[in-house]
Design a protein around this motif. Sequence first.
Motif, PDB file in Angstrom:
ATOM      1  N   UNK A 197       0.563  -1.394  -0.169  1.00  0.00           N
ATOM      2  CA  UNK A 197      -0.283  -0.080   0.275  1.00  0.00           C
ATOM      3  C   UNK A 197       1.060   1.243  -0.115  1.00  0.00           C
ATOM      4  N   UNK A 198       0.434   2.627  -0.145  1.00  0.00           N
ATOM      5  CA  UNK A 198       0.646   3.543   0.043  1.00  0.00           C
ATOM      6  C   UNK A 198       0.690   3.993   1.718  1.00  0.00           C
ATOM      7  N   UNK A 199       1.534   4.178   2.175  1.00  0.00           N
ATOM      8  CA  UNK A 199       1.374   4.737   3.397  1.00  0.00           C
ATOM      9  C   UNK A 199       2.381   6.561   2.826  1.00  0.00           C
ATOM     10  N   UNK A 200       1.728   7.467   4.372  1.00  0.00           N
ATOM     11  CA  UNK A 200       2.178   8.092   4.898  1.00  0.00           C
ATOM     12  C   UNK A 200       2.706   8.946   6.078  1.00  0.00           C
ATOM     13  N   UNK A 201       4.337   9.207   6.408  1.00  0.00           N
ATOM     14  CA  UNK A 201       4.627   9.942   7.461  1.00  0.00           C
ATOM     15  C   UNK A 201       4.676  11.094   7.958  1.00  0.00           C
ATOM     16  N   UNK A 202       4.935  12.369   8.830  1.00  0.00           N
ATOM     17  CA  UNK A 202       5.232  13.150   8.557  1.00  0.00           C
ATOM     18  C   UNK A 202       6.247  13.549   9.084  1.00  0.00           C
ATOM     19  N   UNK A 203       7.545  14.329   8.572  1.00  0.00           N
ATOM     20  CA  UNK A 203       8.552  14.812   8.760  1.00  0.00           C
ATOM     21  C   UNK A 203       8.899  15.458   9.877  1.00  0.00           C
ATOM     22  N   UNK A 204       8.032  16.102  10.761  1.00  0.00           N
ATOM     23  CA  UNK A 204       8.009  16.701  12.516  1.00  0.00           C
ATOM     24  C   UNK A 204       7.460  15.209  13.904  1.00  0.00           C
ATOM     25  N   UNK A 205       6.722  14.145  13.100  1.00  0.00           N
ATOM     26  CA  UNK A 205       6.965  13.270  13.948  1.00  0.00           C
ATOM     27  C   UNK A 205       5.461  12.400  13.616  1.00  0.00           C
ATOM     28  N   UNK A 206       6.112  11.363  14.383  1.00  0.00           N
ATOM     29  CA  UNK A 206       4.177  10.709  14.763  1.00  0.00           C
ATOM     30  C   UNK A 206       4.441   9.535  14.066  1.00  0.00           C
ATOM     31  N   UNK A 207       3.732   8.460  14.098  1.00  0.00           N
ATOM     32  CA  UNK A 207       3.189   6.623  13.403  1.00  0.00           C
ATOM     33  C   UNK A 207       3.227   7.358  11.795  1.00  0.00           C
ATOM     34  N   UNK A 208       3.282   6.303  10.753  1.00  0.00           N
ATOM     35  CA  UNK A 208       2.864   6.585  10.102  1.00  0.00           C
ATOM     36  C   UNK A 208       1.836   5.566   9.587  1.00  0.00           C
ATOM     37  N   UNK A 209       0.993   6.283   8.314  1.00  0.00           N
ATOM     38  CA  UNK A 209      -0.480   6.074   8.731  1.00  0.00           C
ATOM     39  C   UNK A 209      -0.710   5.002   6.465  1.00  0.00           C
TER      40      UNK A 209
END
Length: 698
Positions: A125-137
């Motif tokens: 799948x395509x996932x995203x992650x914020x560069x500032x922090x946090x979990x990928x979704x």
Amino acid sequence: MRVKKFAVALFFLCGSLCGQAQKSKPPITLDEFMNSTEVRMARIAPDGQAAVIWTSSPDWQHDRFRDDLWLWRQKTGTTVQLTQSGYDSAPAWSPDGKYIAFISSRALADEDSEAKDDDKEGTERVWLIAVAGGEAFPLYTEKLDAHALAWSADGSRIFFSVQQPLTKAQEDARKEEWKDVIRWREQERGDTLLAIPVQDAIAEAQKIPGPKASAKKEKEDEESPLPKLAKVLTKNDREISEIAAAPQQIAFETESVSHRMEGPAASEIFLVSTNGGDAKQLTHNQAVESGLRWGPDGKQLYFNVRAAAGSLDGKYQDVQGRLYVIDPASGKVGRLGADFKGSLEEYTLGSDGTVIAEGMTGTQQQLYKIEESKAEALSGVAGSYSGIDAAKQGHKLVVLHSTINDPMQAFVSDSPDQLEQAKAVTNFNPIFRERAQPEWTTYKWKSDDGTEVEGVLIYPPGKKDAKHLRMFTLIHGGPADADGNHFGADWYDWATLAATNGWLVFRPNYRGSSGYGDEFMLQIEPHLVSVPGKDILAGVDALVKDGIADPNHLTIGGYSYGGYMTNWLITQTTRFKAAVTGAGAVEHAANWGNDDETYDDAWYLGGLPWEKPELYQSEAALFQFDKVKTPTHIVGGNADVRVSFLEDILMERAFQQINVPHTFLAFPGEGHGLDKNPWHGYIKVREELKWLDKYVNQ
């Protein structure tokens, strides 16, 4: 990179002192060598202040390779691991630099452990992650494999391609009618190009669905197999393998759904509006395009045709890599860097539209500024550059660089003109600096018809000036490739490990290799193995004549096309005491029918099997196998379709009939790249070294 340049200069100054230092270092072991991390890609942030790096490394405990993403920030000057799942690849920055999209086959968080195990390496799948922090979704949760992705120009949407899915009712009906029967070709489906709004996907990922929402979702799933946020932009009867987005339109490249290259027509560039609609086919040629990039104004589309990927100029032929630009409005295509005599590989576009490309000439791959037909060399350091990517703002770029003894690292340069001052932002595989390193040099000779050929000699540590060395001729694959000043440490490229184990390694860049001009490359057709075979044997003879190689201790080996050549050469001479071969054909008719590059095979041999039967036979090792006396070690993946696994079985049976010592290792589940289980590559190299030692020391 200034440090590297200084280190090279110091080597020439220190003379024998360096040789003594090398002897004082312990040799690298098989375990250390095969445990290396590969830097596969680096992408710089739009503002040039950060870079994301994709690596692959062996996970011995879990019998797999893990793919991870790392993040370098200029502000901190450090590189840290960004993702932890071990299933993450192909990163792409959002235009504002706040998010990174990537492909991952990791399990979803709400699946139970059994489902997670089933899903791993199952749905990409395509996932995203914020560069500032946090979990990928995940961008979506449906079991749809993403083949390619791209951000919209304004960053509001992500475009991605998946195989045209079936509804549950359609899937059930198909199973009821056909059970487990495979309808060859008939059941193949092309791709759908989808768009999902990023902010909606973020909001959806933050929600915790209740029972009613879950029930509603199940009903929607029955009606449509697509993500509920997705908009269908267009469909194609082929697979969409690459996507590039401009403000008003999307370009995408296609390939065969079956991934079998039965003709170049399956690989073309299409255009579709960012709002969706019918796609327009932009190209009609005999080449496989790649590297789609829009110019800064979004009006011109750039692409490349890699070495041995056909040609835009008339009939299909395997020439060197080339760069092109096309005006979508008129369809007019222009070639860039046409005066360059080597092979143009990957490239990038600067914020001002400057084209910077990797150019392979001989044993080096350097960077060049391309202006119309001209290619101006940028001032870098010796070795090989690859994976270049320029920032959308300013002049910074990230590039990968290595030499035979320096593992590949990612470097960030303030501008293309300051490559020598580029800063290393990774430090993988430091063990190689702590171990004795082989020395190397280029070597040139004349083939039987007077053609000059070049290769590389890699000496055991401290033995650069030694004579009468036992020699291992290690032949590269392709054939459109070239061995040179770049790092290799895996099951395929293990020359430096062989050198560490006391072998002079000869790596010939025979005719058919890229980086030496189109004419040199084209001379392999239609004599697929006999012409390069003469080049290689002439090189071996020259090294013996020069007193460098011991004629009584010669061995040979290769994988893929290197396997083709090894199989052929042991039918032409008995001078080699041992051979190691993998994934190499011994005949061409069945291999033409069974492998995934059938069109390419037919070009190399001048036509189809029934058009050129005499060449299919005369250029095949099998029909001369009665001449073989060389003990040979064979390997192959039993799921290989690039060079059919059946060729390995055929070869082993031939050895059995002629009663020549041999052994055969089959790696379960492995394709051509042996990328499923690191233990397979480890055992391959371990046993190949043993085989060479066994027969050369008798």
